[in-house]
Design an enzyme around this catalytic site. Structure first.
Site, PDB file in Angstrom:
ATOM      1  N   THR A  16       6.740   4.317  -2.006  1.00  0.00           N
ATOM      2  CA  THR A  16       6.221   4.120  -3.356  1.00  0.00           C
ATOM      3  C   THR A  16       6.329   2.660  -3.772  1.00  0.00           C
ATOM      4  O   THR A  16       5.428   2.113  -4.423  1.00  0.00           O
ATOM      5  CB  THR A  16       6.968   5.020  -4.355  1.00  0.00           C
ATOM      6  OG1 THR A  16       6.842   6.383  -3.938  1.00  0.00           O
ATOM      7  CG2 THR A  16       6.400   4.878  -5.752  1.00  0.00           C
ATOM      8  N   LYS A  38      -1.132  10.227  -4.835  1.00  0.00           N
ATOM      9  CA  LYS A  38      -0.057  10.926  -4.122  1.00  0.00           C
ATOM     10  C   LYS A  38      -0.531  12.366  -3.966  1.00  0.00           C
ATOM     11  O   LYS A  38      -0.327  13.201  -4.851  1.00  0.00           O
ATOM     12  CB  LYS A  38       1.239  10.855  -4.935  1.00  0.00           C
ATOM     13  CG  LYS A  38       2.430  11.542  -4.292  1.00  0.00           C
ATOM     14  CD  LYS A  38       3.177  10.633  -3.350  1.00  0.00           C
ATOM     15  CE  LYS A  38       4.474  11.290  -2.860  1.00  0.00           C
ATOM     16  NZ  LYS A  38       5.222  10.437  -1.936  1.00  0.00           N
ATOM     17  N   ASN A 194      11.235  -3.054   4.931  1.00  0.00           N
ATOM     18  CA  ASN A 194      11.847  -2.878   3.615  1.00  0.00           C
ATOM     19  C   ASN A 194      13.343  -2.615   3.753  1.00  0.00           C
ATOM     20  O   ASN A 194      13.754  -1.627   4.356  1.00  0.00           O
ATOM     21  CB  ASN A 194      11.183  -1.709   2.876  1.00  0.00           C
ATOM     22  CG  ASN A 194      11.723  -1.538   1.471  1.00  0.00           C
ATOM     23  OD1 ASN A 194      11.831  -2.504   0.715  1.00  0.00           O
ATOM     24  ND2 ASN A 194      12.075  -0.320   1.116  1.00  0.00           N
TER      25      ASN A 194
END
Length: 240
Positions: A16, A38, A194
């Protein structure tokens, strides 16, 4: 029309975050009407209606995508399946008395495409998370077939962006996911590193290995920073 399917090495690794940043990056690149989607969200809270509007089940990821988007659409388009239980989608769908239909999702995506300049589709969980399990027959005795998020990605046929959560085990997860994406004939357009574990050992060495082994460009490398906003992250995100 630019459109991408965002998947990840696992759940909770920044899909997200990446999707929201990508929406902002596309907007900054000149796409006026950008929307996040989504298709399946498992884990929702009930939000009562106000001013005569009906209440709805709302997932926090869906809320984040809507906040980043510059095009606002009916919830049936950007989140066709909002499932209350925070479990695997196929179990959440069973508990809610739903059956996830890829044709319905595809129709919702095409409806968005008619109005948007760019669409960012965020998958659920990891790349091959189940959406429907054949052993769970309906009243007619129809067992159907296995359906996964990978089948949805194939159905939409979009370039895939892989989010790699940087933590112990990410090498295996990333390379397995890359194989699964490529084996289905999909284009791996890029990947995002990430940071999800601030204490990860040999982080730099793992990053080098990922850069050498993933056969797509690294679009961003974000260190652990839970307070970073999608707008700020977008400034360090390269578009595929």
């Amino acid at each position: 029309m630019p459109a991408y399917f965002i998947t990840g090495t696992d759940t909770g690794i920044g899909k997200t975050r990446t999707s929201s940043a990508l929406i902002h990056a596309l907007r900054a690149a000149g796409h006026a009407r950008v929307v996040g989607m989504k298709p399946v969200a498992a884990g929702c809270d009930w939000v009562p209606g106000v001013d005569g509007h009906p209440g709805q089940w709302l997932n926090e990821d869906v809320a984040a995508l809507r906040a980043a988007s510059s095009l606002h659409v009916p919830s049936s388009f950007d989140n066709p399946y909002a499932l209350p239980d925070a479990v695997s989608p196929h179990i959440a769908a069973r508990n809610a008395g739903e059956r996830i239909d890829l044709s319905h999702i595809e129709a919702s995506f095409h409806a968005l495409s008619q109005h948007a300049d760019a669409v960012v589709v965020e998958g659920a969980g990891g790349f091959i998370v189940p959406l429907h399990e054949p052993a769970l027959a309906d009243a007619s005795g129809d067992h159907g077939e296995w359906l996964t998020s990978a089948d949805l990605a194939q159905r939409l046929g979009l370039p895939v962006i892989l989010v790699v959560g940087l933590r112990l085990g990410c090498l295996n997860h990333a390379l397995l996911t890359q194989e699964a994406i490529v084996s289905r004939g999909l284009t791996l357009a890029g990947w995002v590193a990430n940071g999800v574990d601030p204490t990860m050992p040999e982080r730099a060495a793992n990053l080098v290995t990922l850069q050498r082994r993933i056969q797509a460009p690294m679009l961003a490398h974000w260190p652990w920073d839970p307070d970073a906003t999608p707008e700020a992250l977008a400034r360090s995100l390269s578009l595929p």
